[in-house]
Design an enzyme around this catalytic site. Sequence first.
Site, PDB file in Angstrom:
ATOM      1  N   GLU A 292      15.012 -26.859 -27.614  1.00 19.91           N
ATOM      2  CA  GLU A 292      15.126 -26.701 -26.164  1.00 19.91           C
ATOM      3  C   GLU A 292      15.020 -25.245 -25.716  1.00 19.91           C
ATOM      4  O   GLU A 292      14.564 -24.938 -24.614  1.00 19.91           O
ATOM      5  CB  GLU A 292      16.457 -27.288 -25.675  1.00 19.91           C
ATOM      6  CG  GLU A 292      16.643 -28.771 -25.962  1.00 19.91           C
ATOM      7  CD  GLU A 292      15.957 -29.662 -24.949  1.00 19.91           C
ATOM      8  OE1 GLU A 292      15.071 -29.166 -24.226  1.00 19.91           O
ATOM      9  OE2 GLU A 292      16.299 -30.860 -24.887  1.00 19.91           O
TER      10      GLU A 292
ATOM     11  N   LYS B  86      22.228 -20.651 -23.480  1.00 19.77           N
ATOM     12  CA  LYS B  86      22.746 -20.306 -24.815  1.00 19.77           C
ATOM     13  C   LYS B  86      21.725 -20.624 -25.903  1.00 19.77           C
ATOM     14  O   LYS B  86      21.737 -20.003 -26.977  1.00 19.77           O
ATOM     15  CB  LYS B  86      24.075 -21.007 -25.078  1.00 19.77           C
ATOM     16  CG  LYS B  86      24.060 -22.530 -24.934  1.00 19.77           C
ATOM     17  CD  LYS B  86      23.701 -23.275 -26.188  1.00 19.77           C
ATOM     18  CE  LYS B  86      23.658 -24.766 -25.952  1.00 19.77           C
ATOM     19  NZ  LYS B  86      23.276 -25.531 -27.157  1.00 19.77           N
TER      20      LYS B  86
ATOM     21  N   GLY C 201      29.264 -28.473 -23.665  1.00 28.75           N
ATOM     22  CA  GLY C 201      30.261 -27.763 -24.471  1.00 28.75           C
ATOM     23  C   GLY C 201      29.832 -27.684 -25.918  1.00 28.75           C
ATOM     24  O   GLY C 201      28.749 -28.145 -26.295  1.00 28.75           O
TER      25      GLY C 201
ATOM     26  N   ALA D  59      25.982 -33.295 -32.317  1.00 26.11           N
ATOM     27  CA  ALA D  59      25.997 -34.740 -32.540  1.00 26.11           C
ATOM     28  C   ALA D  59      26.419 -35.088 -33.964  1.00 26.11           C
ATOM     29  O   ALA D  59      27.108 -36.087 -34.194  1.00 26.11           O
ATOM     30  CB  ALA D  59      24.610 -35.315 -32.250  1.00 26.11           C
TER      31      ALA D  59
ATOM     32  N   TRP E  84      22.055 -37.227 -30.203  1.00 26.60           N
ATOM     33  CA  TRP E  84      23.109 -37.070 -29.207  1.00 26.60           C
ATOM     34  C   TRP E  84      23.362 -38.386 -28.484  1.00 26.60           C
ATOM     35  O   TRP E  84      24.507 -38.739 -28.185  1.00 26.60           O
ATOM     36  CB  TRP E  84      22.718 -35.969 -28.242  1.00 26.60           C
ATOM     37  CG  TRP E  84      23.810 -35.352 -27.405  1.00 26.60           C
ATOM     38  CD1 TRP E  84      23.631 -34.815 -26.165  1.00 26.60           C
ATOM     39  CD2 TRP E  84      25.193 -35.155 -27.722  1.00 26.60           C
ATOM     40  NE1 TRP E  84      24.834 -34.298 -25.692  1.00 26.60           N
ATOM     41  CE2 TRP E  84      25.805 -34.502 -26.622  1.00 26.60           C
ATOM     42  CE3 TRP E  84      25.983 -35.485 -28.822  1.00 26.60           C
ATOM     43  CZ2 TRP E  84      27.160 -34.166 -26.592  1.00 26.60           C
ATOM     44  CZ3 TRP E  84      27.341 -35.148 -28.800  1.00 26.60           C
ATOM     45  CH2 TRP E  84      27.909 -34.504 -27.700  1.00 26.60           C
TER      46      TRP E  84
ATOM     47  N   VAL F 242      13.205 -31.414 -31.140  1.00 27.44           N
ATOM     48  CA  VAL F 242      12.970 -30.610 -29.942  1.00 27.44           C
ATOM     49  C   VAL F 242      13.802 -29.330 -29.999  1.00 27.44           C
ATOM     50  O   VAL F 242      15.009 -29.373 -30.262  1.00 27.44           O
ATOM     51  CB  VAL F 242      13.325 -31.403 -28.671  1.00 27.44           C
ATOM     52  CG1 VAL F 242      13.172 -30.519 -27.433  1.00 27.44           C
ATOM     53  CG2 VAL F 242      12.447 -32.637 -28.557  1.00 27.44           C
TER      54      VAL F 242
ATOM     55  N   SER G 148      29.334 -28.999 -29.013  1.00 25.75           N
ATOM     56  CA  SER G 148      29.423 -30.401 -29.442  1.00 25.75           C
ATOM     57  C   SER G 148      28.158 -30.850 -30.166  1.00 25.75           C
ATOM     58  O   SER G 148      27.277 -31.457 -29.546  1.00 25.75           O
ATOM     59  CB  SER G 148      29.661 -31.296 -28.218  1.00 25.75           C
ATOM     60  OG  SER G 148      28.741 -30.971 -27.176  1.00 25.75           O
TER      61      SER G 148
ATOM     62  N   ASP H 153      30.060 -22.862 -26.307  1.00 26.55           N
ATOM     63  CA  ASP H 153      28.792 -23.447 -26.731  1.00 26.55           C
ATOM     64  C   ASP H 153      27.895 -22.395 -27.381  1.00 26.55           C
ATOM     65  O   ASP H 153      27.145 -22.682 -28.321  1.00 26.55           O
ATOM     66  CB  ASP H 153      28.090 -24.073 -25.530  1.00 26.55           C
ATOM     67  CG  ASP H 153      27.152 -25.213 -25.917  1.00 26.55           C
ATOM     68  OD1 ASP H 153      27.027 -25.497 -27.111  1.00 26.55           O
ATOM     69  OD2 ASP H 153      26.553 -25.812 -25.010  1.00 26.55           O
TER      70      ASP H 153
ATOM     71  N   ASN I  15      17.969 -24.642 -32.560  1.00 27.69           N
ATOM     72  CA  ASN I  15      17.478 -23.381 -32.013  1.00 27.69           C
ATOM     73  C   ASN I  15      17.684 -22.242 -33.005  1.00 27.69           C
ATOM     74  O   ASN I  15      16.795 -21.409 -33.202  1.00 27.69           O
ATOM     75  CB  ASN I  15      18.189 -23.088 -30.690  1.00 27.69           C
ATOM     76  CG  ASN I  15      17.792 -24.067 -29.609  1.00 27.69           C
ATOM     77  OD1 ASN I  15      16.746 -23.951 -28.995  1.00 27.69           O
ATOM     78  ND2 ASN I  15      18.632 -25.065 -29.388  1.00 27.69           N
TER      79      ASN I  15
END
Length: 336
Positions: free
Chosen positions: A279, A189, A134, A138, A12, A277, A136, A242, A254
């Site tokens: 999150e 989310k 939003g 990478a 990102w 990662v 998005s 998102d 995720n």
Amino acid sequence: MAKVTVLGGGGWAIALAKVLYENKNDVTMWSFLQKEVDALNSERENKVSLPGIIIPDGIKITNDMKEAVTDSEMIVMAVASSFVRSTAKSLKGIVKKGQIIVDVAKGIESETLFTMTEIIEQELPECEAVVLSGPSHAEEVGRQIPTVVVIGSEKRSTAIKVRTLFANKYFRTYISPDRKSIELGGSLKNVIALAAGIIDGLGFGDNTEAALITRGIKEISNLGIKMGGHSRTFNGLSGIGDLIVTCNSKHSRNRRAGVLIGKGYTLEEAVDEVKMVVEGIVSAKAALALAKKYDVDMPIVEAVNEVLFENKPAEEAMWELMERRQTEEYMDLEWE
């Protein structure tokens, strides 16, 4: 041309540095790890986080924090959410009063239940903390695939300034004063995306996933409104937008972790397999804590926590959600 700094060396960070550079800004990237800085300078690519996207030669990459941020008009905080506080601490005594710091990490700090901009404001009260969020990924932004995001700031003038630096023909930006809702949507989310992946890993279908997304945004918005947010924000880019992309995309870490868990992997095995990662794992605990704090019913969030941290079989958790008490979709609608 403005001097801007991107803190972080992951996918990102690279994608956004590239956007800012293509907008004719003077861009410097910083990483805490000298080994990562050396690799990025020599290869001009992060082969793990964002393979195939080349960092333009004009982007400087350094391990020197002071060099990176001195005289910077805008700093982009693109480190993982678990490192936002430590990175903000490193900026103390270096950044100027009124410094704009744009957070793009998505998460809730588990110990304090702070959003990322709240952490930044606590550590650097002299700065202006802004969020950019939003649908998005990478991987797509780096390839100039049309993307639309929202910028949340307490001051309209600051949001406009950030928009001016980021916006171009493939990276469209909206602005909003509802910073907290934007951050809650962006972090929670990830928890629903874990559940979406688990559903896929278990072999359930599109009907199940559509229901999960719909009820997931309902849980998120119920909590956000109780915390002082606005319902319209959760119906926008950082909410349902998102959520859709994270629950459905092949790029979603995720979702990928959830798929593996649904197939029988342990949490540790799933994280090792994803190699980045995830999150939503941290956010799951924080989301449950917020639900309890604000007395909001969040059964999907509860189920995800049980699967991740209490060894509940994923399929059992799924059927328990289906067998909950039958109720009305919207309790405030009146019958004839």
